[in-house]
Scaffold this motif. Structure first.
Motif, PDB file in Angstrom:
ATOM      1  N   HIS A 122       0.359  -3.737 -42.895  1.00 50.27           N
ATOM      2  CA  HIS A 122      -0.955  -4.305 -42.673  1.00 50.27           C
ATOM      3  C   HIS A 122      -1.986  -3.698 -43.614  1.00 50.27           C
ATOM      4  N   GLY A 169      -3.838 -10.030 -36.079  1.00 48.32           N
ATOM      5  CA  GLY A 169      -3.348 -10.314 -37.413  1.00 48.32           C
ATOM      6  C   GLY A 169      -3.117  -9.065 -38.243  1.00 48.32           C
ATOM      7  N   GLY A 187      -8.330 -10.915 -36.871  1.00 49.21           N
ATOM      8  CA  GLY A 187      -7.811 -12.165 -36.339  1.00 49.21           C
ATOM      9  C   GLY A 187      -6.785 -11.920 -35.257  1.00 49.21           C
ATOM     10  N   ARG A 189      -3.927 -14.380 -32.369  1.00 48.38           N
ATOM     11  CA  ARG A 189      -3.364 -15.680 -32.002  1.00 48.38           C
ATOM     12  C   ARG A 189      -3.853 -16.060 -30.608  1.00 48.38           C
ATOM     13  N   ARG A 195       0.629 -18.860 -35.065  1.00 51.85           N
ATOM     14  CA  ARG A 195      -0.021 -18.161 -36.169  1.00 51.85           C
ATOM     15  C   ARG A 195      -1.419 -17.736 -35.757  1.00 51.85           C
ATOM     16  N   VAL A 196      -1.972 -16.802 -36.523  1.00 54.33           N
ATOM     17  CA  VAL A 196      -3.346 -16.382 -36.302  1.00 54.33           C
ATOM     18  C   VAL A 196      -4.269 -17.590 -36.421  1.00 54.33           C
ATOM     19  N   ASP A 220      -4.983 -19.972 -39.246  1.00 53.67           N
ATOM     20  CA  ASP A 220      -5.456 -19.021 -40.248  1.00 53.67           C
ATOM     21  C   ASP A 220      -6.950 -18.737 -40.186  1.00 53.67           C
ATOM     22  N   THR A 223      -7.833 -14.908 -40.698  1.00 52.29           N
ATOM     23  CA  THR A 223      -6.998 -14.309 -41.736  1.00 52.29           C
ATOM     24  C   THR A 223      -7.869 -13.684 -42.816  1.00 52.29           C
ATOM     25  N   ARG A 224      -7.503 -12.505 -43.262  1.00 54.62           N
ATOM     26  CA  ARG A 224      -8.198 -11.789 -44.333  1.00 54.62           C
ATOM     27  C   ARG A 224      -9.709 -11.681 -44.094  1.00 54.62           C
ATOM     28  N   HIS A 239     -13.680 -15.274 -44.032  1.00 51.93           N
ATOM     29  CA  HIS A 239     -12.308 -15.279 -43.541  1.00 51.93           C
ATOM     30  C   HIS A 239     -11.647 -16.594 -43.909  1.00 51.93           C
ATOM     31  N   GLY A 242      -4.710 -18.160 -45.150  1.00 56.23           N
ATOM     32  CA  GLY A 242      -3.483 -17.396 -45.243  1.00 56.23           C
ATOM     33  C   GLY A 242      -2.615 -17.984 -46.337  1.00 56.23           C
ATOM     34  N   GLU A 269      -8.552 -17.929 -51.870  1.00 52.95           N
ATOM     35  CA  GLU A 269      -7.836 -17.112 -50.910  1.00 52.95           C
ATOM     36  C   GLU A 269      -8.151 -15.651 -51.215  1.00 52.95           C
TER      37      GLU A 269
END
Length: 333
Positions: A122, A169, A187, A189, A195-196, A220, A223-224, A239, A242, A269
């Motif tokens: 992670h 996530g 993030g 689920r 998925r997240v 997603d 994500t990030r 954010h 993914g 991304e």
């Protein structure tokens, strides 16, 4: 959104070759404006090595050093980096299975093992609080999973459970608000999701963490994430996107009574979010087709304007400010 050419050329230097061997850059500046970049170097058989590149002003060159032997068993964990406000030297958080805090003492890196977190692939987040003490947010697996927060006081570390949700996530983002309280974006689920699909924000007041759902319901989301506070002390989070998620990076800002969302770019991304000195939000991100690294700035009249940092196929971006805007990233081939 069509990216324009930048008003002035971006200077580009190479830290690692071949290009596809380095991932997950993280960027900070020292008080003199020299950058430090932490990243992962992919070794043979998908092992990995965390490395740090410090810009040496005296020689006008990068001083690159490893933080661990080239024998890691997990190639996909990512480091975090920040500058200690006390001595102006960089600190890095990294590790597979064990969260490790490393600080540059002027001649060498000094490691401290913080927490055992299980199989770790992670991305932790590192920030210094208003009192000058380091703090880390990260994901733990195993018997006690979820988001954790570690902070150092004096010579010892204390660890809090931010959110024991086992579906969180891979990435968290840590920042401190105007009152010196930590906040973590991440993030998770929703029930039944594979998925997240949920962006959350946790803020600590006293010893209590309060968690709110910012956006949910789309694969997603969350994500990030990248968390930052604006000049008024209000949180903003970029954010989205993914590896296989819907295209684009979103920004969500709290206006004092509700969250306001908008799309930064439909193409990007791996976004990172900062506010410049005038309070304007800027996001750095990679675009797959055609491959490039870009930085987008919000325009006064609304909307986002992107400029190309480098028009090569790329993966991963990190952005920061000192005397000039600076983006750290790595190519992939």
């Amino acid at each position: 959104m069509v990216a324009s050419s930048p008003p002035s050329a971006w200077g580009v230097t190479f830290l690692e070759e071949p290009a596809g061997a380095a991932y997950s850059p993280a960027l900070t500046f020292d008080p003199e404006g020299s950058p430090t970049i932490a990243y992962v170097r992919i070794a043979e058989k998908l092992g990995s090595q965390t490395k740090v590149a410090r810009w040496d002003r005296a020689t006008s060159s990068w001083d690159v050093s490893p933080l661990q032997p080239e024998a890691g068993d997990n190639a996909w964990h990512a480091p975090a980096v920040a500058t200690d406000p006390g001595d102006g030297s960089p600190s890095v958080v990294y590790g597979s299975e064990t969260i490790t805090f490393a600080h540059w003492n002027g001649t060498s890196w000094v490691d401290e093992a913080i927490d055992e977190v299980g199989a770790f692939d992670h991305s932790p987040s590192l920030a210094y609080g208003p009192d000058g003490s380091p703090a880390i947010s990260y994901v733990a697996q195993g018997r006690f999973p979820g988001i954790r927060f570690a902070s150092k006081k004096g010579s010892s570390w204390s660890i809090d459970s931010v959110d024991p949700d086992a579906t969180v996530g891979l990435v968290s983002s840590l920042a401190f608000d105007a009152n010196g309280n930590p906040a973590v974006a991440y993030g998770s689920r929703s029930p039944g999701s594979a998925r997240v699909d949920t962006l959350k924000l946790a803020r600590r007041t006293g010893s209590t963490w309060n968690v709110v759902v910012v956006e949910s319901g789309v694969f997603d989301y969350g994500t990030r994430p990248s968390l930052a506070f604006d000049a008024e002390g209000l949180p903003a989070i970029s954010h989205g996107r993914g590896v296989d998620g819907p295209p684009g990076i979103r920004i969500v800002r709290w206006n004092g009574s509700q969250w306001i969302a908008e799309l930064i770019t439909p193409d990007g991304e791996s976004g990172g979010l900062v506010f410049d000195r005038s309070g304007v939000p800027i996001s750095a991100f990679a675009v797959r087709t055609p491959g490039s690294v870009q930085a987008a700035r919000r325009e006064p009249e609304g909307g986002w304007k992107a400029e190309v940092v480098e028009a090569t196929l790329a993966r991963g971006a990190s952005i920061g400010f000192k005397e000039v805007e600076f983006a750290g990233y790595f190519n992939r081939t």
